[in-house]
Design a protein around this motif. Structure first.
Motif, PDB file in Angstrom:
ATOM      1  N   TYR A 110      36.416  51.454  39.712  1.00 59.80           N
ATOM      2  CA  TYR A 110      36.895  50.069  39.688  1.00 59.80           C
ATOM      3  C   TYR A 110      37.434  49.713  38.298  1.00 59.80           C
ATOM      4  CZ  TYR A 110      36.704  44.984  40.279  1.00 59.80           C
ATOM      5  OH  TYR A 110      37.014  43.652  40.346  1.00 59.80           O
ATOM      6  N   THR A 146      36.344  41.098  41.869  1.00 59.65           N
ATOM      7  CA  THR A 146      34.971  41.605  41.831  1.00 59.65           C
ATOM      8  C   THR A 146      34.157  41.010  42.977  1.00 59.65           C
ATOM      9  OG1 THR A 146      35.195  41.751  39.435  1.00 59.65           O
ATOM     10  CG2 THR A 146      32.982  41.974  40.329  1.00 59.65           C
ATOM     11  N   VAL A 186      34.982  42.965  46.103  1.00 60.65           N
ATOM     12  CA  VAL A 186      34.316  44.267  46.137  1.00 60.65           C
ATOM     13  C   VAL A 186      32.821  44.107  46.417  1.00 60.65           C
ATOM     14  CG1 VAL A 186      33.694  46.292  44.764  1.00 60.65           C
ATOM     15  CG2 VAL A 186      35.993  45.379  44.644  1.00 60.65           C
ATOM     16  N   ILE A 213      37.391  54.643  45.221  1.00 62.59           N
ATOM     17  CA  ILE A 213      36.843  53.438  45.857  1.00 62.59           C
ATOM     18  C   ILE A 213      37.057  53.491  47.366  1.00 62.59           C
ATOM     19  CG2 ILE A 213      37.105  50.932  46.067  1.00 62.59           C
ATOM     20  CD1 ILE A 213      37.658  50.818  43.123  1.00 62.59           C
TER      21      ILE A 213
END
Lengths: 250, 100
Positions: A78, A224, A227, B80
Motif C-alpha cells: 500500500y 485508507t 482498504v 494488494i
C-alpha cells in the motif's frame, strides 16, 4: 523484549541522542544534496532506534504471528502504491501521499519505519526521487514522524470511542500531513532565511509542502478507510491477531 | 449492494474528484513536483547553497522515470490485489485445511 534486544535498543537510542541532538539546530522528499551533511547524519541517527526496534518486531511477527504476514505485505504494498501516485493539488504543483498510515494503524510506528525506508530506498536509488544523502531526513519524516502521529491519533480516537473508520481517516490523513510539515521544518532548520531566520524559512517551506499536501492527505485518509473496510470484511482473524479488532467481534 | 460497498465507491469517487478539481480549475500550471518547488525556495533563501551530492543513478528522462513509477505502483497493486483475492476466496469457500 529479550535482554539482547533491550541492550541493542538502548545502545542505538544513546547513539541517536548523541548524534541527533548535538547537531542541535543547526519533498515530497528532500532532494539529493539539499541538506548539509551534518543534518543528514543527525536525522539518520534519530531513525536508527526506530528501525532497529522495527526489525526486531518484524522478526517476532514472522516467527510468532505468521498469519499476519499477509497484512504486513499488504501494508508495504500500500505504501509502495501510494507513494508512486503523484497527484495534482490546489496550488498548481503535485505531490504524493505517503501510504504509511495504514501500517502505522495496524502495526504501530516501529514496523512502519522499516516498510517506509524500503519505499524510500527504492525511490532514491532507482527513481532519483528523494536521495541517499537525504535518506535519513526523509525516513524521519515519512517513516518515523508521520507514522508516530498516525498511531497516536488512532490510539487517542480509540480511547474517545470515536467511530473506527473516522479514526482511521483522521489518523492516516493527519499523519500524511505531518510528514510534510516535518519535511518543511527540516529544510527550514538547515536553510534559515536571511530575513526572519529559521521560522520564516519554515513558513516558506510549509507554503510549498503543507499546502500542496492538504488535499492529498484527505485522499490518503479516504483510501485508507476503503482498504481498512475491505480488510475488516475479509481479514477478521488476522486483524484480531494483531489486536486491531477485539476478540469478541471476530 | 451492501452499504459498505456503496460507501467504498463514494469514498473513491471523492478521491477522484479531489484529484481532478485542480486540473479543471488551474489552467496555467504544469503541476510540477513539490520537491522541485522546494529546491527553488532553497535557491531563493540561500542563493549560494550548492547541492553537494547527486543521485548516483538517475533515469535518463521523463519516460523512463514514469516507467519506474508505474512499476512501483504496479508491483504494489499486484500484491494488494492478490492478497484481497486470497482473503475473499477464503471467506467464500471456507478456511483452507490447517497446516500449522
Amino acid at each position: 523484549m529479550t535482554k539482547l534486544e533491550k541492550r541493542i535498543t538502548a545502545v542505538t537510542a544513546v547513539l541517536a541522542l548523541a548524534f541527533g541532538v548535538t547537531q542541535n539546530v543547526g519533498a515530497m522528499h528532500i532532494a539529493e544534496g539539499f541538506l548539509t551533511p551534518g543534518w543528514c547524519i543527525g536525522w539518520g541517527a534519530i531513525c536508527i532506534p526506530f528501525l532497529v526496534v522495527g526489525v526486531m518486531q518484524m522478526k517476532r511477527t514472522v516467527s510468532k504471528h505468521r498469519k499476519t504476514l499477509i497484512l504486513l505485505a499488504m501494508c508495504g504494498a500500500y505504501a509502495f502504491v501510494l507513494s508512486a501516485l503523484k497527484i495534482p493539488s490546489i496550488n498548481g504543483s503535485s505531490s504524493h501521499p505517503t501510504g504509511t498510515g495504514l501500517a502505522a494503524i495496524l502495526f504501530g510506528p516501529f514496523l512502519t519505519s522499516v516498510l517506509g525506508i524500503i519505499v524510500l530506498l527504492f525511490q532514491a536509488t532507482l527513481l532519483a526521487h528523494g536521495g541517499l544523502t537525504t535518506l535519513g531526513a526523509n525516513t524521519f519524516s515519512m517513516a518515523v514522524a508521520g507514522p508516530l502521529v498516525s498511531w497516536g491519533i488512532f490510539a487517542l480516537c480509540k480511547k474517545c470511542r470515536l467511530n473506527r473508520l473516522v479514526s482511521v481517516f483522521l489518523a492516516a490523513s493527519l499523519g500524511d500531513l505531518f510528514t510534510y510539515c516535518v519535511t518543511s521544518i527540516q529544510l527550514g532548520l538547515d536553510h534559515p532565511s536571511e530575513v526572519g531566520g529559521i521560522m520564516a524559512s519554515i513558513v516558506r517551506f510549509m507554503g510549498v509542502f503543507a499546502v500542496t499536501q492538504i488535499p492529498l492527505a484527505i485522499v490518503e485518509g479516504l483510501l485508507t478507510v476503503v482498504v481498512v473496510m475491505g480488510l475488516e470484511a475479509y481479514a477478521k482473524p488476522e486483524l484480531t491477531e494483531i489486536g486491531y479488532l477485539k476478540e469478541a467481534t471476530a | 449492494m451492501s452499504k459498505r460497498v456503496i460507501l467504498g465507491i463514494v469514498l473513491l469517487a471523492i478521491c477522484a474528484l479531489i484529484a481532478i478539481f485542480p486540473l479543471m480549475t488551474i489552467k496555467d500550471s504544469e503541476f510540477g513536483g513539490a520537491d522541485g518547488a522546494a529546491e527553488e525556495v532553497v535557491a531563493e533563501i540561500a542563493p549560494d547553497y550548492e547541492p553537494w551530492a547527486e543521485s548516483p543513478i538517475a533515469p535518463p528522462g521523463g519516460e523512463t522515470e514514469s516507467l519506474l513509477f508505474c512499476l512501483q505502483a504496479g508491483l504494489g497493486a499486484a500484491v494488494i490485489g492478490y492478497c484481497f483475492g486470497y482473503l475473499r476466496a477464503r471467506k467464500k469457500y471456507g478456511e483452507p485445511k490447517k497446516k500449522d
